[in-house]
Scaffold this active site. Structure first.
Site, PDB file in Angstrom:
ATOM      1  N   HIS A 153      23.970 -38.104 -20.915  1.00 26.14           N
ATOM      2  CA  HIS A 153      22.708 -38.925 -21.805  1.00 26.14           C
ATOM      3  C   HIS A 153      22.590 -38.073 -23.229  1.00 26.14           C
ATOM      4  O   HIS A 153      20.904 -37.904 -23.801  1.00 26.14           O
ATOM      5  CB  HIS A 153      21.627 -39.087 -21.186  1.00 26.14           C
ATOM      6  CG  HIS A 153      21.684 -39.816 -19.550  1.00 26.14           C
ATOM      7  ND1 HIS A 153      21.846 -41.500 -20.017  1.00 26.14           N
ATOM      8  CD2 HIS A 153      21.331 -39.571 -18.366  1.00 26.14           C
ATOM      9  CE1 HIS A 153      22.139 -42.444 -18.557  1.00 26.14           C
ATOM     10  NE2 HIS A 153      22.209 -40.737 -17.557  1.00 26.14           N
ATOM     11  N   GLU A 172      15.570 -14.376 -20.390  1.00 22.03           N
ATOM     12  CA  GLU A 172      14.867 -14.707 -20.870  1.00 22.03           C
ATOM     13  C   GLU A 172      15.232 -12.144 -20.503  1.00 22.03           C
ATOM     14  O   GLU A 172      14.646 -11.195 -21.217  1.00 22.03           O
ATOM     15  CB  GLU A 172      14.061 -14.399 -19.773  1.00 22.03           C
ATOM     16  CG  GLU A 172      13.834 -14.370 -18.383  1.00 22.03           C
ATOM     17  CD  GLU A 172      12.898 -14.267 -17.532  1.00 22.03           C
ATOM     18  OE1 GLU A 172      11.585 -13.985 -18.223  1.00 22.03           O
ATOM     19  OE2 GLU A 172      12.613 -14.702 -15.877  1.00 22.03           O
ATOM     20  N   GLU A 193      15.597 -22.358 -13.519  1.00 25.45           N
ATOM     21  CA  GLU A 193      15.291 -21.225 -12.890  1.00 25.45           C
ATOM     22  C   GLU A 193      16.284 -19.921 -13.453  1.00 25.45           C
ATOM     23  O   GLU A 193      16.371 -18.800 -13.686  1.00 25.45           O
ATOM     24  CB  GLU A 193      15.091 -21.101 -11.753  1.00 25.45           C
ATOM     25  CG  GLU A 193      14.875 -19.122 -10.952  1.00 25.45           C
ATOM     26  CD  GLU A 193      13.868 -19.286 -12.307  1.00 25.45           C
ATOM     27  OE1 GLU A 193      12.564 -19.501 -12.967  1.00 25.45           O
ATOM     28  OE2 GLU A 193      13.187 -17.281 -12.023  1.00 25.45           O
ATOM     29  N   CYS A 196       1.278  -0.944  -0.223  1.00 29.82           N
ATOM     30  CA  CYS A 196      -0.254  -0.115   0.267  1.00 29.82           C
ATOM     31  C   CYS A 196       1.459   1.475  -0.218  1.00 29.82           C
ATOM     32  O   CYS A 196       2.053   0.985   0.011  1.00 29.82           O
ATOM     33  CB  CYS A 196      -1.241   0.144   1.322  1.00 29.82           C
ATOM     34  SG  CYS A 196      -1.665  -1.572   1.076  1.00 29.82           S
ATOM     35  N   LYS A 236       4.578  -9.240 -18.461  1.00 27.47           N
ATOM     36  CA  LYS A 236       4.340  -9.409 -16.627  1.00 27.47           C
ATOM     37  C   LYS A 236       3.304 -11.062 -16.838  1.00 27.47           C
ATOM     38  O   LYS A 236       3.857 -11.539 -15.792  1.00 27.47           O
ATOM     39  CB  LYS A 236       4.117  -8.828 -16.237  1.00 27.47           C
ATOM     40  CG  LYS A 236       4.400  -8.691 -15.169  1.00 27.47           C
ATOM     41  CD  LYS A 236       5.698  -8.791 -14.226  1.00 27.47           C
ATOM     42  CE  LYS A 236       5.877  -9.352 -12.622  1.00 27.47           C
ATOM     43  NZ  LYS A 236       6.642  -9.755 -12.567  1.00 27.47           N
ATOM     44  N   ARG A 274       3.920   1.240  -7.454  1.00 24.96           N
ATOM     45  CA  ARG A 274       3.690   0.101  -6.020  1.00 24.96           C
ATOM     46  C   ARG A 274       2.665  -1.066  -6.323  1.00 24.96           C
ATOM     47  O   ARG A 274       2.870  -1.599  -5.357  1.00 24.96           O
ATOM     48  CB  ARG A 274       3.827   0.584  -5.051  1.00 24.96           C
ATOM     49  CG  ARG A 274       5.036   1.706  -4.530  1.00 24.96           C
ATOM     50  CD  ARG A 274       4.526   2.750  -3.220  1.00 24.96           C
ATOM     51  NE  ARG A 274       4.449   2.121  -1.951  1.00 24.96           N
ATOM     52  CZ  ARG A 274       4.668   1.866  -0.545  1.00 24.96           C
ATOM     53  NH1 ARG A 274       6.284   2.030  -1.757  1.00 24.96           N
ATOM     54  NH2 ARG A 274       4.930   0.865  -0.071  1.00 24.96           N
ATOM     55  N   ASN A 277      -0.309   1.068   5.759  1.00 27.64           N
ATOM     56  CA  ASN A 277      -0.402  -0.123   4.878  1.00 27.64           C
ATOM     57  C   ASN A 277       0.426  -1.212   6.315  1.00 27.64           C
ATOM     58  O   ASN A 277       1.646  -0.582   7.238  1.00 27.64           O
ATOM     59  CB  ASN A 277       1.406   0.865   4.780  1.00 27.64           C
ATOM     60  CG  ASN A 277       2.566  -0.500   3.699  1.00 27.64           C
ATOM     61  OD1 ASN A 277       1.641  -1.513   3.365  1.00 27.64           O
ATOM     62  ND2 ASN A 277       3.226   0.579   3.236  1.00 27.64           N
ATOM     63  N   GLY A 278       0.592  -2.742   6.000  1.00 31.82           N
ATOM     64  CA  GLY A 278       1.140  -3.221   6.921  1.00 31.82           C
ATOM     65  C   GLY A 278      -0.101  -4.759   7.136  1.00 31.82           C
ATOM     66  O   GLY A 278      -0.927  -4.179   6.702  1.00 31.82           O
ATOM     67  N   TRP A 306      -3.051  -2.083  -2.024  1.00 30.61           N
ATOM     68  CA  TRP A 306      -2.499  -3.090  -2.340  1.00 30.61           C
ATOM     69  C   TRP A 306      -2.948  -4.323  -0.933  1.00 30.61           C
ATOM     70  O   TRP A 306      -2.524  -4.495   0.054  1.00 30.61           O
ATOM     71  CB  TRP A 306      -1.557  -3.440  -2.161  1.00 30.61           C
ATOM     72  CG  TRP A 306      -0.512  -4.792  -3.135  1.00 30.61           C
ATOM     73  CD1 TRP A 306      -0.492  -5.588  -1.884  1.00 30.61           C
ATOM     74  CD2 TRP A 306      -0.443  -5.445  -4.082  1.00 30.61           C
ATOM     75  NE1 TRP A 306       0.319  -6.863  -2.898  1.00 30.61           N
ATOM     76  CE2 TRP A 306       0.149  -7.003  -4.126  1.00 30.61           C
ATOM     77  CE3 TRP A 306      -0.456  -4.690  -5.562  1.00 30.61           C
ATOM     78  CZ2 TRP A 306       0.072  -7.536  -5.382  1.00 30.61           C
ATOM     79  CZ3 TRP A 306      -0.615  -5.637  -6.620  1.00 30.61           C
ATOM     80  CH2 TRP A 306       0.223  -6.739  -6.320  1.00 30.61           C
ATOM     81  N   LYS A 359      16.303 -17.421 -16.712  1.00 30.94           N
ATOM     82  CA  LYS A 359      16.283 -15.840 -16.282  1.00 30.94           C
ATOM     83  C   LYS A 359      17.463 -15.468 -17.138  1.00 30.94           C
ATOM     84  O   LYS A 359      17.462 -14.521 -17.424  1.00 30.94           O
ATOM     85  CB  LYS A 359      16.963 -15.823 -15.076  1.00 30.94           C
ATOM     86  CG  LYS A 359      16.042 -15.302 -14.198  1.00 30.94           C
ATOM     87  CD  LYS A 359      15.251 -14.588 -13.569  1.00 30.94           C
ATOM     88  CE  LYS A 359      14.101 -14.212 -13.461  1.00 30.94           C
ATOM     89  NZ  LYS A 359      12.914 -15.136 -13.947  1.00 30.94           N
TER      90      LYS A 359
HETATM   91  C1  AGP Z   1       8.837 -15.171 -15.130  1.00 24.59           C
HETATM   92  O1  AGP Z   1      10.423 -14.397 -15.692  1.00 24.59           O
HETATM   93  C2  AGP Z   1       8.715 -15.546 -16.620  1.00 24.59           C
HETATM   94  N1  AGP Z   1       8.543 -14.208 -16.987  1.00 24.59           N
HETATM   95  C3  AGP Z   1       7.228 -16.404 -16.372  1.00 24.59           C
HETATM   96  O2  AGP Z   1       7.896 -17.429 -16.937  1.00 24.59           O
HETATM   97  C4  AGP Z   1       5.931 -15.950 -15.280  1.00 24.59           C
HETATM   98  O3  AGP Z   1       6.668 -16.846 -14.220  1.00 24.59           O
HETATM   99  C5  AGP Z   1       4.861 -16.990 -16.417  1.00 24.59           C
HETATM  100  O4  AGP Z   1       4.426 -16.322 -16.761  1.00 24.59           O
HETATM  101  C6  AGP Z   1       4.647 -18.267 -14.829  1.00 24.59           C
HETATM  102  O5  AGP Z   1       3.513 -16.135 -14.627  1.00 24.59           O
HETATM  103  P1  AGP Z   1       2.546 -16.224 -12.925  1.00 24.59           P
HETATM  104  O6  AGP Z   1       3.104 -16.880 -11.924  1.00 24.59           O
HETATM  105  O7  AGP Z   1       1.850 -15.008 -12.411  1.00 24.59           O
HETATM  106  O8  AGP Z   1       1.393 -17.364 -13.636  1.00 24.59           O
END
Ligand code: AGP
Length: 608
Positions: free
Chosen positions: A507, A491, A484, A2, A603, A27, A101-102, A75, A488
């Protein structure tokens, strides 16, 4: 998170407060509101949705002439996004308004007591409880500042609050405990805000309030005191050199870096209110009404699926629940979804809006499964359509690349493992408190380690920046972290990277290894160390260069060692995760990529 703003000065307060809230929009929020004193009465205007909705409402009313006011962007944590839950909240007698906020951990207990005294509540929030507690305290202590302090001393948890009362129209009070609140010191005007950008165009002179401090603010004065005993505090005024944009990132170069460094706070916030008083158990009231699943399908996409893969190790080890992890885009189109009695589905989604994950949820429910949601956004589609939902409370994640969200997902999966393990009698209080002890120690450990890890990431990213391919290797609970790390790097820096179970290299994939194809190996001091070491030797025998993330004292044959703090093995992922995040962040920044908005990415992937 928030956003709170307060203003006392010579300008019309309401439009200025709204302007300040606009500078806190980054935020994230789902409702907003403002308050001031008009003709001797508290006046509150609130709206769901964006600030434009609030402005629309304000434009339909006579403009306020008040020069003191406060505002809030919410939020949602307790209570869905709705006008009734938007701040400011007013006391039953209508003489006070509060923004917050909290999280007040003991708000239910206080609410029950106030209801027994005849108070009525119109929202689901802990904030409305707090403002009515102040009203109750004023019965025995008419002095507003003393009553405010008394109520805060009864509230447990995290808060940054701002209070106005109709009897003091040109004054506001503010206080903080484990949630940011900064005083802006102007000329003939003073401000408070959750973050500096709110008032930066008006003043660069700030006082960082400390935990346990409160302040009484007028246009020409501010008095800082200790909440505990109202002892005066000598406030130190500092000058901010940042511009507004930099201030929104708290001085970090990118939101991604800020959010990586927020992970200690994410763990702290995720544990708040979820541990039993003696810390011998985990309380997840969201799951109390449901049986312990006999089997669990975890369904997610991308980073969230990696969190699910990590959680599988915890759930199987601690709660002995068989788990299968499914990619949502595959799961939703499976020929048949077959569920045994007692089996459940857990969908994990930071945004709560990912199309594939939402479709998978709907398909599973159609086939009769009980579906649990693990989300960060309160009131999101996945949250609303789950039979029960757990919120990660990581705060809004602005950078497209998910970082702190995965940390919060892993934390909740660890808590779910302890919770269900406890209900099955497999995790006794001593085993639970040992693991909770480690989880509680993580924030402090990470706050200490992150700056050094960041330096290491800078050095190694520069050394390997010309690589066009990377392998990420991990075994056991580190395999999801290898996946992961590879995601990262792909992407963010657009370098091809593959995450692999270390044992799988021989393999086939090892055919790719040569001096131009480096490997990032996760090689921690655990029972799989000898196996990972032999995989590293296999890579090096083919002239492959190796960066090994390991613990102090471990002898690993690698060109570059990256020593991270030693954490009991199943929870080591909480220190490996920021390492792979920082490496990809620094690589992308060094290569001049758009770190917070990588090409082709969204996002929330709300399309198939
Ligand atoms: C995150 O770095 C990625 N851009 C992407 O894989 C993301 O995790 C995926 O689209 C799932 O998103 P969500 O957790 O909002 O469902």
């Amino acid at each position: 998170m928030c956003g709170i703003v307060g203003y006392a000065g010579h300008r019309p307060a309401v439009p200025l407060v709204v302007e300040e809230l606009h500078r806190l929009e980054y935020r994230g929020y789902d409702s907003s509101g403002v308050a001031c004193v008009q003709q001797g009465r508290i006046r509150v205007v609130r709206a769901q949705g964006k600030l434009s909705q609030l402005e629309q409402l304000l434009s339909q009313q006579p403009p306020s002439t008040a020069t003191t006011g406060m505002g809030h962007t919410r939020w949602a944590t307790h209570g869905a996004p709705a006008v009734r839950n938007a701040h400011p909240h007013t006391s039953n007698d209508g003489t006070m308004a509060l923004v917050h906020n909290g999280i007040i951990e003991n708000y239910l207990e206080i609410k029950n007591d106030l209801q027994a005294r005849g108070y009525v509540f119109h929202s689901d929030t802990d904030t409305e409880v707090l403002v009515n507690l102040i009203q109750e305290c004023r019965k025995s202590e008419p002095d507003i500042q003393k009553a405010f302090a008394a109520a805060l001393n009864m509230a447990h948890g995290a808060y940054a609050v701002c209070l106005m009362t109709e009897s003091e129209p040109d004054v506001f009070y503010a206080a903080r405990m484990s949630a940011p609140l900064i005083l802006g010191v102007g000329t003939g005007e003073n401000f408070v805000a959750s973050d500096i950008p709110a008032f930066l165009p008006y003043t660069r002179r700030v006082v960082f309030l400390e935990d346990g401090e409160m302040v009484r603010v007028t246009c020409s004065s501010y008095e800082v005191r200790k909440i505990a005993d109202l002892a005066p505090v000598q406030a130190r005024v500092e000058t901010i050199e940042w511009d507004v944009q930099a201030a929104q990132k708290s001085g970090y170069r990118h939101f991604m870096l800020k959010e990586i460094f927020e992970q200690p706070k994410v763990i702290r916030d995720g544990l708040t209110g979820r541990l039993s008083a003696d810390r011998g158990g985990v309380t997840l009231h969201e799951l109390d009404g449901l049986p312990v699943p006999s089997r669990l399908s975890i369904v997610a996409c991308g980073t969230s699926s990696h969190a699910g893969m990590w959680g599988r190790h915890m759930l199987e080890a601690l709660a002995e629940i068989p788990v299968q992890v499914e990619i949502a885009s595959e799961y939703r189109y499976k020929e048949k979804l077959l569920f045994q009695p007692g089996e459940m589905v857990l969908v994990i989604s930071q945004s709560g809006e990912t199309a594939d994950t939402l479709a998978a949820l709907r398909r599973a429910r159609e086939c009769g499964a009980t579906v649990l949601g693990l989300c960060n956004v309160v009131g999101s589609s996945i949250a609303r359509e789950s039979d029960a939902v757990l919120y990660t409370q990581a705060g809004p994640e602005i950078s497209v690349a998910s970082t702190k969200a995965m940390c919060s997902q892993m934390l909740l999966l660890a808590l779910m493992s302890l919770y269900w393990g406890g209900r099955k009698g497999l995790v006794d209080s001593s085993k639970c408190s040992a693991m909770l002890g480690t989880l509680l120690s993580l924030p402090g450990m990470l706050e200490k380690a992150l700056p050094e890890m960041h330096e290491r990431a800078i050095t190694l990213s520069r050394k390997y920046a010309q690589s066009r391919n990377f392998f990420y290797l991990g075994r056991g609970h580190c395999y999801p972290l290898a996946l992961e790390g590879a995601l990262k790097l792909k992407e963010l820096s657009y370098i091809h990277a593959e995450g692999y179970a270390s044992g799988e290299m021989k393999h086939g994939p090892i055919a790719l290894i040569d001096s131009t194809f480096p490997t990032f190996a996760i090689c921690l001091n655990d029972e799989l160390l000898p196996k990972v070491k032999s995989n590293i030797v296999e890579v090096q025998a083919r002239q492959g260069r190796v960066i090994a993330v390991t613990n102090a004292g471990v002898d690993v044959p690698a060109e570059d060692l990256w020593v991270v703090p030693d954490v009991p093995s199943t929870l080591a992922g909480f220190v490996v995760l920021p390492a792979v995040q920082l490496f990809s962040y620094e690589m992308a920044d060094y290569l001049g990529k758009d770190v917070d908005q990588p090409r082709n990415l969204a996002k929330s992937v709300t399309v198939e």
